[in-house]
Design an enzyme around this catalytic site. Structure first.
Site, PDB file in Angstrom:
ATOM      1  N   GLY A  50       0.802  -1.221   0.000  1.00 37.52           N
ATOM      2  CA  GLY A  50       0.000   0.000   0.000  1.00 37.52           C
ATOM      3  C   GLY A  50       0.833   1.268   0.000  1.00 37.52           C
ATOM      4  O   GLY A  50       0.368   2.326   0.426  1.00 37.52           O
ATOM      5  N   THR A 108      10.601   4.290   0.525  1.00 38.77           N
ATOM      6  CA  THR A 108      11.612   3.232   0.479  1.00 38.77           C
ATOM      7  C   THR A 108      11.002   1.888   0.863  1.00 38.77           C
ATOM      8  O   THR A 108      10.034   1.830   1.624  1.00 38.77           O
ATOM      9  CB  THR A 108      12.814   3.532   1.405  1.00 38.77           C
ATOM     10  OG1 THR A 108      13.831   2.547   1.177  1.00 38.77           O
ATOM     11  CG2 THR A 108      12.412   3.513   2.881  1.00 38.77           C
ATOM     12  N   HIS A 109      11.588   0.832   0.313  1.00 35.83           N
ATOM     13  CA  HIS A 109      11.249  -0.533   0.734  1.00 35.83           C
ATOM     14  C   HIS A 109      12.417  -1.147   1.508  1.00 35.83           C
ATOM     15  O   HIS A 109      12.376  -2.335   1.832  1.00 35.83           O
ATOM     16  CB  HIS A 109      10.966  -1.427  -0.481  1.00 35.83           C
ATOM     17  CG  HIS A 109       9.753  -1.032  -1.262  1.00 35.83           C
ATOM     18  ND1 HIS A 109       8.545  -0.745  -0.675  1.00 35.83           N
ATOM     19  CD2 HIS A 109       9.559  -0.889  -2.604  1.00 35.83           C
ATOM     20  CE1 HIS A 109       7.662  -0.444  -1.616  1.00 35.83           C
ATOM     21  NE2 HIS A 109       8.251  -0.516  -2.784  1.00 35.83           N
ATOM     22  N   SER A 139       0.111 -10.222  -4.343  1.00 30.60           N
ATOM     23  CA  SER A 139       0.282  -8.939  -5.028  1.00 30.60           C
ATOM     24  C   SER A 139       1.690  -8.803  -5.602  1.00 30.60           C
ATOM     25  O   SER A 139       1.877  -8.313  -6.720  1.00 30.60           O
ATOM     26  CB  SER A 139      -0.010  -7.802  -4.044  1.00 30.60           C
ATOM     27  OG  SER A 139       0.037  -6.563  -4.709  1.00 30.60           O
ATOM     28  N   SER A 229      -9.184   6.908  -2.609  1.00 30.83           N
ATOM     29  CA  SER A 229      -9.849   5.602  -2.673  1.00 30.83           C
ATOM     30  C   SER A 229      -9.213   4.792  -3.802  1.00 30.83           C
ATOM     31  O   SER A 229      -8.654   5.357  -4.754  1.00 30.83           O
ATOM     32  CB  SER A 229     -11.345   5.772  -2.938  1.00 30.83           C
ATOM     33  OG  SER A 229     -11.557   6.256  -4.257  1.00 30.83           O
ATOM     34  N   MET A 233      -7.675   6.192  -7.412  1.00 30.59           N
ATOM     35  CA  MET A 233      -6.240   6.094  -7.684  1.00 30.59           C
ATOM     36  C   MET A 233      -5.937   5.186  -8.869  1.00 30.59           C
ATOM     37  O   MET A 233      -5.025   5.456  -9.645  1.00 30.59           O
ATOM     38  CB  MET A 233      -5.494   5.636  -6.432  1.00 30.59           C
ATOM     39  CG  MET A 233      -5.463   6.725  -5.358  1.00 30.59           C
ATOM     40  SD  MET A 233      -4.413   6.341  -3.949  1.00 30.59           S
ATOM     41  CE  MET A 233      -2.781   6.288  -4.680  1.00 30.59           C
ATOM     42  N   ARG A 258      -3.999  -3.451  -8.783  1.00 28.28           N
ATOM     43  CA  ARG A 258      -4.723  -4.607  -9.303  1.00 28.28           C
ATOM     44  C   ARG A 258      -6.107  -4.741  -8.678  1.00 28.28           C
ATOM     45  O   ARG A 258      -7.114  -4.611  -9.338  1.00 28.28           O
ATOM     46  CB  ARG A 258      -3.871  -5.860  -9.054  1.00 28.28           C
ATOM     47  CG  ARG A 258      -4.097  -7.009  -9.976  1.00 28.28           C
ATOM     48  CD  ARG A 258      -3.102  -8.124  -9.680  1.00 28.28           C
ATOM     49  NE  ARG A 258      -3.080  -8.458  -8.267  1.00 28.28           N
ATOM     50  CZ  ARG A 258      -3.862  -9.358  -7.685  1.00 28.28           C
ATOM     51  NH1 ARG A 258      -4.722 -10.044  -8.409  1.00 28.28           N
ATOM     52  NH2 ARG A 258      -3.780  -9.593  -6.386  1.00 28.28           N
TER      53      ARG A 258
END
Length: 296
Positions: A50, A108-109, A139, A229, A233, A258
């Protein structure tokens, strides 16, 4: 001249024990030495949790719900990804961040261990969004089908095995969420759950506003919730990543946004896969107070 075949669908590279996307790893020295500013706001997630959603929410909160201001540029410019680097194809995340005015939003991840020290030294505020592992796995699989910067995911069964063992970009989901959860004991980190945001967006946006010391009325909060929402988006070209070249993100394989729901994993996991996942999950998550919901 750099050709796309030099960096697309390459194997991950290990950086200090973590598997990182090939092109990002090649820019590692610049990432490690990144200079933060004290008012930087870091938006951290494990991939497919998210990130874009919460990034747009934070941008709207800082702009007091002004939709027009939030349309000023693509999400990749407003909230650059720190580690993003695609040679010859686009501005790197660091280059974009250096251009952006304060307060900067930094996506960042990266796992805790790889985040540049400068962020800790400057005591930067951080928002971490976590999502249940089963939905993340599904996902992430679909994302890797369309994201050519990642290695090809192969069949779902094989991908799930790699996900469970942390053999995917950014490593183990388990270690990622646990380490960020623990870090909030000693650093200003707002830890949020994707499922909570789905269930009660107003309550969670209020938490973000309070954390960022913004006092927003109900009308502004409702505007933010409407604008961010999933339906809005998914159709917004400024945030749905359709602006990126199809050589990098092939939307014919899967869309960047998706489904945006909790519980989609049930459409993909077999009974055997689910049972195996639960055994691994119980072992990996023992000893932590972290609690996730796999449906709402």
């Amino acid at each position: 001249m750099i050709s796309p075949k030099d960096f697309l669908r390459k194997n991950l590279k290990m950086i200090h024990g973590y598997p990182i996307i090939y092109t990002f790893a090649n820019n590692w020295e610049n990432i490690e030495q990144f200079h933060s500013r004290p008012d930087d706001i870091i938006i951290a997630t494990y991939p497919k949790s998210g990130t874009t959603w919460v990034s747009e929410i934070v941008d709207m909160v800082l702009n007091n719900g002004d939709v027009e201001k939030c349309k000023r540029d693509f999400i990749t410019v407003k909230v650059p990804m720190l580690e993003m680097a695609v040679p010859g194809l686009r501005t790197s995340g660091i280059e974009q961040l250096e251009k952006n005015p304060s307060p900067r939003l930094v996506k960042t991840h990266l796992p805790i261990a790889l985040l540049p020290k400068s962020f800790w030294e400057n005591n930067c505020k951080m928002i971490y969004l976590a999502r249940n592992a089963k939905d993340v796995a599904v996902s992430y699989y679909h994302f890797d089908l369309m994201n050519n910067l990642e290695p090809a995911p192969g069949p779902w069964e094989e991908y799930l095995e790699r996900f469970m063992t942390g053999n995917v970009a950014y490593g183990s989901w388990f270690n990622h969420v646990k380490s960020w959860w623990k870090k909030k004991e000693e650093h200003p980190i707002l830890f949020l759950y994707y499922e909570d945001m789905k269930e009660n967006p107003k309550r969670e946006v209020q938490k973000i506003a309070r954390f960022l010391e913004k006092n927003l009325n109900d009308e502004v909060l409702d505007k933010i919730i409407h604008h961010t929402s999933f339906e809005m988006m998914k159709d917004n070209p400024l945030v749905n990543y359709t602006h990126l070249p199809s050589t990098v993100m092939d939307h014919s394989k899967s869309s960047f946004m998706r489904k945006g729901i909790a519980g989609d994993w049930k459409n993909y996991f077999t009974v055997a896969q689910n049972e195996k996942f639960d055994v691994i999950y119980k072992k990996e998550m023992s000893g932590t107070t972290l609690q996730f919901r796999t449906e709402i």
